[in-house]
Design a protein around this motif. Structure first.
Motif, PDB file in Angstrom:
ATOM      1  N   LEU A 234      72.379  79.322  42.064  1.00  0.00           N
ATOM      2  CA  LEU A 234      73.024  79.856  43.272  1.00  0.00           C
ATOM      3  C   LEU A 234      72.853  81.372  43.370  1.00  0.00           C
ATOM      4  O   LEU A 234      73.815  82.127  43.545  1.00  0.00           O
ATOM      5  CB  LEU A 234      74.521  79.504  43.287  1.00  0.00           C
ATOM      6  CG  LEU A 234      74.862  78.001  43.198  1.00  0.00           C
ATOM      7  CD1 LEU A 234      76.366  77.816  43.147  1.00  0.00           C
ATOM      8  CD2 LEU A 234      74.269  77.241  44.373  1.00  0.00           C
TER       9      LEU A 234
ATOM     10  N   SER B 170      77.145  67.393  41.558  1.00  0.00           N
ATOM     11  CA  SER B 170      75.814  66.803  41.727  1.00  0.00           C
ATOM     12  C   SER B 170      75.119  66.569  40.390  1.00  0.00           C
ATOM     13  O   SER B 170      74.227  65.739  40.281  1.00  0.00           O
ATOM     14  CB  SER B 170      74.940  67.726  42.596  1.00  0.00           C
ATOM     15  OG  SER B 170      74.617  68.929  41.892  1.00  0.00           O
TER      16      SER B 170
ATOM     17  N   TYR C 256      78.072  71.567  43.652  1.00  0.00           N
ATOM     18  CA  TYR C 256      76.921  71.705  42.753  1.00  0.00           C
ATOM     19  C   TYR C 256      77.188  71.048  41.401  1.00  0.00           C
ATOM     20  O   TYR C 256      76.361  70.282  40.884  1.00  0.00           O
ATOM     21  CB  TYR C 256      76.566  73.175  42.554  1.00  0.00           C
ATOM     22  CG  TYR C 256      75.407  73.348  41.603  1.00  0.00           C
ATOM     23  CD1 TYR C 256      74.100  73.155  42.022  1.00  0.00           C
ATOM     24  CD2 TYR C 256      75.632  73.655  40.254  1.00  0.00           C
ATOM     25  CE1 TYR C 256      73.033  73.266  41.134  1.00  0.00           C
ATOM     26  CE2 TYR C 256      74.586  73.768  39.362  1.00  0.00           C
ATOM     27  CZ  TYR C 256      73.281  73.573  39.806  1.00  0.00           C
ATOM     28  OH  TYR C 256      72.232  73.673  38.926  1.00  0.00           O
TER      29      TYR C 256
END
Length: 543
Positions: free
Chosen positions: A201, A146, A143
């Motif tokens: 998340l 990214s 994550y």
């Protein structure tokens, strides 16, 4: 029914839990959810949740703590029946039962405001090779990468290490569980550690139970539902979570500057508002006359357009009127004058003279009918025509009309039929007899005029509310495109051959006017070469 079931479930679970012993294990290093305090006691949000359920059912549940890997290994070896503080994996598990979530958790970026006073995702995305502290977990790494592919990582194993990493000037930020990270900073008095408001998340945290202990999973699910309802859950949440899960407001740190800036902005706004109102007043004053003139011109143009349309329509109506009246008056007048001239001679027998007199009489009646129609139309158009209500004999009116038109229908070789249809009573029906007679006369005359063979049929129905009439003929019919205009003045079905039939085109216009005057309705159904049916409904005006 639902309450009864809940009571039964509570009793059953209480009985089962009172006669069974369960082992539930927790990680001992995940504050504030579960951790060891300074006295060596296992405490935290999840611990209090389980204790509340335990007290609710008076169940024998033993709570233990340990390293995360150790307690999961114990669960796998059936050394414990459940592990608390487990995130739901998102897919079914053949070996375990996952209870409903006790709480939803999320991750966020944590940063040291002493090093980064204005940290944001946009700023993080633009940095070159930022250093981020986090757990070595594929999902977390993927994550963060990214957002900024050039990121470097500093891996930690607990929240004390995470908190220490944020004190390093070379560490840009940390990516961790939001509440746990803020909790660790608070207990260490690190008020300069802050978190972004993003909740990333998000996952549900609950209990992971062996499938061999379904009664424990049921006890946990039902117990959680009960403490949610009775308010105990909220007390536990406020004790452990609320303080560390509040959104951060950056402006509070700069309250003084915010107040000064707001005051300046407010003063500028007020000045602009005053200037704006002065300018608006001036513009309004200068444009008022112009707007008035524009509105006046617009009204004049609309009125001129309406007058132009009315003048054009009036010209068309005038032309139609002159053409129709010229024919309708000239034709009988020629007959009267011609046959009167013939009567002055002595060359004809008395039988022929009688025929001439009949023609003169018919022509005079036709001219009289045309003049009467013009008078009736004028009265309707001017609005001076008023109904005169009285009791009428509808059946008698129709019998008189049938007798009156019998000779004409015999000459044309067609039939005129009058029939009742559900007549309850014709007594006490109140309407304007003259106008009703005129309506029926015009419709019957119209049917006879345009029917060369077949019949004209009048069917009627009378009740206490209204009288209904159906005047049907087997004549030339009327095209659908012309039916909307058939009730207009001086209109006949088809001017290409309508001159083969006598008439000024006023009869149906007068008929519709009288029907409206009496509060009724008239409709038409017709098909060319097959015939026409007029439907008339006249209300009973009986007081």
């Amino acid at each position: 029914m639902h309450k009864t079931f809940a009571v039964i479930a509570f009793v059953v679970l209480t009985f089962i839990s009172a006669n069974a012993q369960y082992e539930v294990a927790f990680s001992n290093s995940y504050p504030p959810y579960q951790f060891m305090n300074e006295e060596g006691e296992l405490v935290g949000f999840n611990i209090d949740i389980l204790n509340a359920i335990k007290d609710l059912y008076k169940s024998d549940i033993h709570i233990s703590g340990g390293a995360w890997e150790a307690i999961n290994q114990a669960l796998e070896n059936s050394g414990t029946q459940a592990v608390g503080g487990v995130n739901y994996p998102g897919s079914p598990d053949n070996d375990y039962i996952y209870t409903r979530s006790t709480i939803n958790t999320s991750h966020s970026f944590l940063y040291n405001t002493q090093f980064h006073s204005r940290f944001s995702l946009e700023r993080f995305r633009s940095l070159k090779e930022p250093l981020v502290a986090l757990w070595e977990h594929d999902v977390l790494i993927h994550y963060v990468r990214s957002i900024n592919p050039s990121v470097k990582f500093l891996f930690v194993t607990d929240y004390e290490q995470l908190s220490a990493a944020l004190d390093r000037a070379d560490v840009t930020c940390a990516f961790a569980q939001r509440v746990a990270g803020i909790y660790q900073a608070k207990i260490q008095a690190k008020d300069y550690v802050s978190a972004l408001d993003h909740h990333i998340l998000e996952r549900g945290m609950g209990f992971k139970v062996l499938k061999t202990a379904p009664e424990l999973a049921a006890l946990l699910n039902n117990g959680l539902e009960v403490i949610l309802a009775n308010g105990e859950y909220q007390k536990i949440y406020d004790k452990w979570i609320t303080e560390y899960d509040q959104s951060h407001n950056e402006w509070q740190k700069y309250y003084k500057y915010t107040v000064i800036a707001s005051t300046i902005i407010l003063i500028l706004f007020l000045l602009l508002l005053i200037v704006n109102r002065i300018l608006k007043a001036r513009v309004r004053s200068r444009t008022k006359d112009l707007q008035y003139q524009l509105d006046l011109n617009s009204q004049i143009m609309k009125e001129l357009k309406r007058q132009k349309i009315r003048a054009e329509e009036s010209e068309k109506m005038k032309t139609a009127f002159l053409a129709n009246m010229s024919h309708e008056i000239r034709t009988p007048m020629n007959g009267i004058l011609g046959f009167t001239e013939l009567l002055k001679t002595e060359e004809y027998l008395s039988e022929e003279q009688l025929h001439f007199i009949n023609v003169i009489e018919q022509s005079g009646n036709r001219m009289l009918g045309t003049i009467n129609n013009i008078i009736d139309v004028s009265k309707l158009e001017s609005g001076v025509e008023e109904p005169s209500y009285n009791a009428v004999n509808i059946k008698g009116i129709l019998m008189q009309l049938q007798s009156f038109f019998t000779q004409e229908t015999k000459v044309k070789g067609i039939k005129l039929n009058v029939a009742e249809k559900g007549v309850i009573s014709t007594k006490g029906f109140v309407t304007d007899e003259y106008k009703l007679n005129s309506i029926l006369t015009n419709l019957i005359k119209n049917g006879i005029k345009f029917t060369r063979q077949g019949y004209v049929a009048v069917t009627y129905s009378v009740n206490q509310e209204c009288a209904e009439f159906w005047v049907e003929d087997t004549g030339i019919g009327i095209a659908l495109s012309q039916q909307a205009d058939i009730f207009d003045q001086f209109v006949q079905a088809d001017t290409s051959y309508s001159r083969n039939f006598e008439g000024s085109g006023l009869g149906l216009s007068i008929t519709k006017g009288y029907v409206n005057l009496l509060g009724g309705e008239i409709t038409i159904e017709s098909e060319p070469k097959k015939g026409t049916t007029f439907y008339v409904r006249i209300p009973n005006h009986k007081l």
